[in-house]
Design an enzyme around this catalytic site. Structure first.
Site, PDB file in Angstrom:
ATOM      1  N   LEU A  44      92.894-123.455  79.509  1.00 23.43           N
ATOM      2  CA  LEU A  44      91.755-124.321  79.289  1.00 23.43           C
ATOM      3  C   LEU A  44      91.978-124.923  77.915  1.00 23.43           C
ATOM      4  O   LEU A  44      92.140-124.196  76.931  1.00 23.43           O
ATOM      5  CB  LEU A  44      90.448-123.522  79.358  1.00 23.43           C
ATOM      6  CG  LEU A  44      89.145-124.294  79.387  1.00 23.43           C
ATOM      7  CD1 LEU A  44      89.098-125.265  80.571  1.00 23.43           C
ATOM      8  CD2 LEU A  44      87.961-123.347  79.450  1.00 23.43           C
ATOM      9  N   ASP A  45      92.033-126.244  77.835  1.00 27.19           N
ATOM     10  CA  ASP A  45      92.344-126.921  76.583  1.00 27.19           C
ATOM     11  C   ASP A  45      91.435-126.470  75.454  1.00 27.19           C
ATOM     12  O   ASP A  45      90.284-126.088  75.682  1.00 27.19           O
ATOM     13  CB  ASP A  45      92.208-128.441  76.742  1.00 27.19           C
ATOM     14  CG  ASP A  45      93.233-129.016  77.699  1.00 27.19           C
ATOM     15  OD1 ASP A  45      94.340-128.458  77.790  1.00 27.19           O
ATOM     16  OD2 ASP A  45      92.916-130.019  78.351  1.00 27.19           O
ATOM     17  N   ARG A  46      91.937-126.582  74.250  1.00 22.51           N
ATOM     18  CA  ARG A  46      91.190-126.194  73.053  1.00 22.51           C
ATOM     19  C   ARG A  46      89.859-126.935  72.970  1.00 22.51           C
ATOM     20  O   ARG A  46      88.847-126.371  72.549  1.00 22.51           O
ATOM     21  CB  ARG A  46      92.055-126.481  71.821  1.00 22.51           C
ATOM     22  CG  ARG A  46      91.455-126.026  70.528  1.00 22.51           C
ATOM     23  CD  ARG A  46      92.474-126.153  69.386  1.00 22.51           C
ATOM     24  NE  ARG A  46      91.872-125.699  68.162  1.00 22.51           N
ATOM     25  CZ  ARG A  46      91.438-126.508  67.200  1.00 22.51           C
ATOM     26  NH1 ARG A  46      91.559-127.814  67.330  1.00 22.51           N
ATOM     27  NH2 ARG A  46      90.886-126.020  66.114  1.00 22.51           N
ATOM     28  N   SER A  48      88.026-127.963  75.401  1.00 23.57           N
ATOM     29  CA  SER A  48      87.203-127.706  76.583  1.00 23.57           C
ATOM     30  C   SER A  48      86.561-126.329  76.440  1.00 23.57           C
ATOM     31  O   SER A  48      87.046-125.482  75.704  1.00 23.57           O
ATOM     32  CB  SER A  48      88.046-127.753  77.850  1.00 23.57           C
ATOM     33  OG  SER A  48      88.623-129.030  78.002  1.00 23.57           O
TER      34      SER A  48
END
Length: 182
Positions: A44-46, A48
């Site tokens: 999960l992207d930073r 997000s």
């Protein structure tokens, strides 16, 4: 019996236990979870927030993370502008991105969800409306949801992964986690 950790990843936290290769110290999973032998099932992207699953079972990790298993992932997405039905239809049919066509998604406009406040908050602009959509995909390309909403003309302002399969972050505040035996 396998361990499965359901974690509500806060904004700006890396989906890994260490931060190699950066000058400043960034928050990682080790700032929240001190359970030995578990690893993220996917990323999960930073920038997000929301559901990140961690497990000690390699087969379960693969079932969750690998696109060939088509485990649905549902996101609550705040977009810039009031997304119209035509854009929602495009998301439902699949969107052409630089790396090819996405699979069809489930997409619907929703009322503002009851979520925790984000820190830092999303920039508010009086002159530019925003709205929320619920988007469910079965792939996991890099930054896919953000690229999909941008491709239909509605850039993502806030992205919260709400569920993966039957697992959800409901009832967990940012930084909280619970363990499930599977």
């Amino acid at each position: 019996m396998s361990r499965l950790i359901v974690f509500n990843k806060p904004f700006a936290v890396l989906s890994q236990f260490t931060d190699r290769g950066s000058d400043g110290a960034r928050e990682t999973l080790s700032d929240y979870i001190q359970v030995p032998g578990v690893y993220p099932a996917g990323r999960l992207d930073r920038d997000s927030e929301g559901l990140l699953l961690l497990t000690d079972d390699g087969r379960l990790q693969a079932r969750i993370a690998e696109p060939r298993h088509k485990m649905p992932k549902t996101y609550l997405v705040q977009v810039e502008g009031y997304i119209d039905d035509a854009a929602l239809d495009r998301l439902r049919k699949g969107v052409m991105l630089k790396d090819g066509m996405t699979k069809p998604a489930r997409a619907e406009r929703i009322d503002h969800p009851q979520l925790w406040p984000r820190d830092p908050p999303v920039r508010f602009r009086k002159s530019v409306p925003d709205c929320w959509i619920k988007l469910t995909i079965s792939e996991g390309r890099n930054r896919q949801v953000r690229r999909m909403t941008a491709a239909v003309g509605f850039p993502t302002l806030r992205l919260v992964r709400w569920s993966i399969g039957d697992w959800t972050v409901e009832g967990l505040a940012p930084g909280e986690w619970r363990e499930i035996r599977v």
